[in-house]
Write a protein that holds these residues in place. Structure first.
Motif, PDB file in Angstrom:
ATOM      1  N   GLU A  15      19.918 -33.410 -95.553  1.00 40.43           N
ATOM      2  CA  GLU A  15      19.078 -32.235 -95.846  1.00 40.43           C
ATOM      3  C   GLU A  15      17.643 -32.645 -96.184  1.00 40.43           C
ATOM      4  N   SER A  31      12.678 -30.112-104.277  1.00 33.15           N
ATOM      5  CA  SER A  31      13.320 -28.787-104.196  1.00 33.15           C
ATOM      6  C   SER A  31      14.643 -28.884-103.427  1.00 33.15           C
ATOM      7  N   VAL A  32      14.681 -29.755-102.427  1.00 31.31           N
ATOM      8  CA  VAL A  32      15.909 -29.919-101.637  1.00 31.31           C
ATOM      9  C   VAL A  32      16.976 -30.629-102.485  1.00 31.31           C
ATOM     10  N   ARG A  85      17.210 -30.685-105.680  1.00 32.23           N
ATOM     11  CA  ARG A  85      17.686 -29.759-106.714  1.00 32.23           C
ATOM     12  C   ARG A  85      18.752 -28.813-106.151  1.00 32.23           C
ATOM     13  N   ARG A  86      18.473 -28.272-104.981  1.00 33.49           N
ATOM     14  CA  ARG A  86      19.411 -27.300-104.393  1.00 33.49           C
ATOM     15  C   ARG A  86      20.729 -27.977-104.010  1.00 33.49           C
ATOM     16  N   ASN A 143      22.513 -29.257-107.057  1.00 36.09           N
ATOM     17  CA  ASN A 143      22.672 -28.244-108.106  1.00 36.09           C
ATOM     18  C   ASN A 143      22.097 -28.737-109.452  1.00 36.09           C
ATOM     19  N   GLU A 165      17.184 -26.011-113.192  1.00 29.93           N
ATOM     20  CA  GLU A 165      15.748 -25.742-113.067  1.00 29.93           C
ATOM     21  C   GLU A 165      14.944 -26.350-114.219  1.00 29.93           C
TER      22      GLU A 165
END
Ligand SMILES: Cc1cc2nc3c(=O)[nH]c(=O)nc-3n(C[C@H](O)[C@H](O)[C@H](O)COP(=O)(O)O)c2cc1C
Length: 222
Positions: A61, A174-175, A177-178, A181, A184
């Motif tokens: 990703e 950001s990738v 983190r997503r 999981n 924030e």
């Protein structure tokens, strides 16, 4: 192992064998690293460890995102984009030595891009670690996190494992983190490759130069 030998044995490893690192061993390294000091003992380190399918998905990703948004390199926390001397010179010396061993000629942007991308494959290490920090904390906690990481790297190299700390994981956060999981309220500060060094890879023979003591220390009152 004498601590000085462990310090000498640790070097950044950028090519790994595919052999897995068992979870119990990763936990053992983290356990050792918890012995690190931290200001007022707040132990602010947080670590998100990826292996197997998670590690593969993270790599896929981030690399895909990097192709569509190559400029997404802005850190979540303040970082200077400009470096001055003597830092630029030291950085170039390292780059020249490393790219020489990798046989990547100067002025080959495609090869450079590919090599930078190896960071997001954890240089084929079976385990990748993402180090994060509570956003409410200040610069002192970044020090604690760095000390923790060095403890972990020394514990790893004393067991024949290789590591490479990777600021590269501060990009495209950001990738990360997503996919992993990651809450924030945590900064994604850096990553680390962990695995068994591929002793046959020329890049692992790199010995990064060190400046003499008198270039950075002053002595007073002796
Ligand atoms: C905070 C930090 C971030 C780093 N980021 C990267 C990185 O993104 N990619 C990489 O290949 N090496 C990275 N390194 C490794 C450094 O290049 C390496 O530590 C330095 O050249 C000294 O070499 P040595 O670790 O072999 O002693 C990083 C090291 C640290 C401590």
């Amino acid at each position: 192992m004498h601590i000085d030998d462990a310090l000498r044995a640790r070097r950044s490893i950028r090519a790994f064998k595919p052999d897995p690192v068992p979870l119990a061993l990763v936990r053992e390294l983290l356990e050792a690293a918890t012995l690190s000091p931290s200001g007022t003992n707040i132990q602010p380190w947080r670590v998100h460890v990826a292996a197997g399918e998670m590690r593969a998905r993270l790599t896929a990703e981030v690399l895909a995102h990097r192709e569509t948004d190559p400029a997404d390199k802005i850190s979540e926390f303040p970082r200077s984009s400009k470096r001055k001397e003597p830092y630029v010179g030291r950085m170039r010396t390292l780059g020249k030595a490393m790219y020489g061993l990798l046989e990547i000629p100067k002025g080959d942007p495609a090869a450079n891009w590919r090599q930078w991308g190896r960071n997001y494959e954890f240089f084929d290490a079976p385990v990748g670690l993402i180090f994060t920090l509570d956003k409410d904390l200040d610069a002192m906690s970044f020090i604690d996190l760095g000390i923790f990481a060095q403890s972990l790297m020394l514990a790893a190299s004393a067991r024949g494992l290789g590591t490479c700390a990777q600021g590269a994981w501060n990009n495209f956060w950001s990738v990360t983190r997503r996919v992993m999981n990651i809450p924030e309220d945590e900064y994604i500060v850096f990553g680390m490759s962990l695995g068994w060094p591929d002793e046959t890879a020329p890049v692992n023979s790199l010995v990064a130069e060190r400046e003499p003591i008198d270039s950075f220390a002053t002595f007073q009152g002796f």
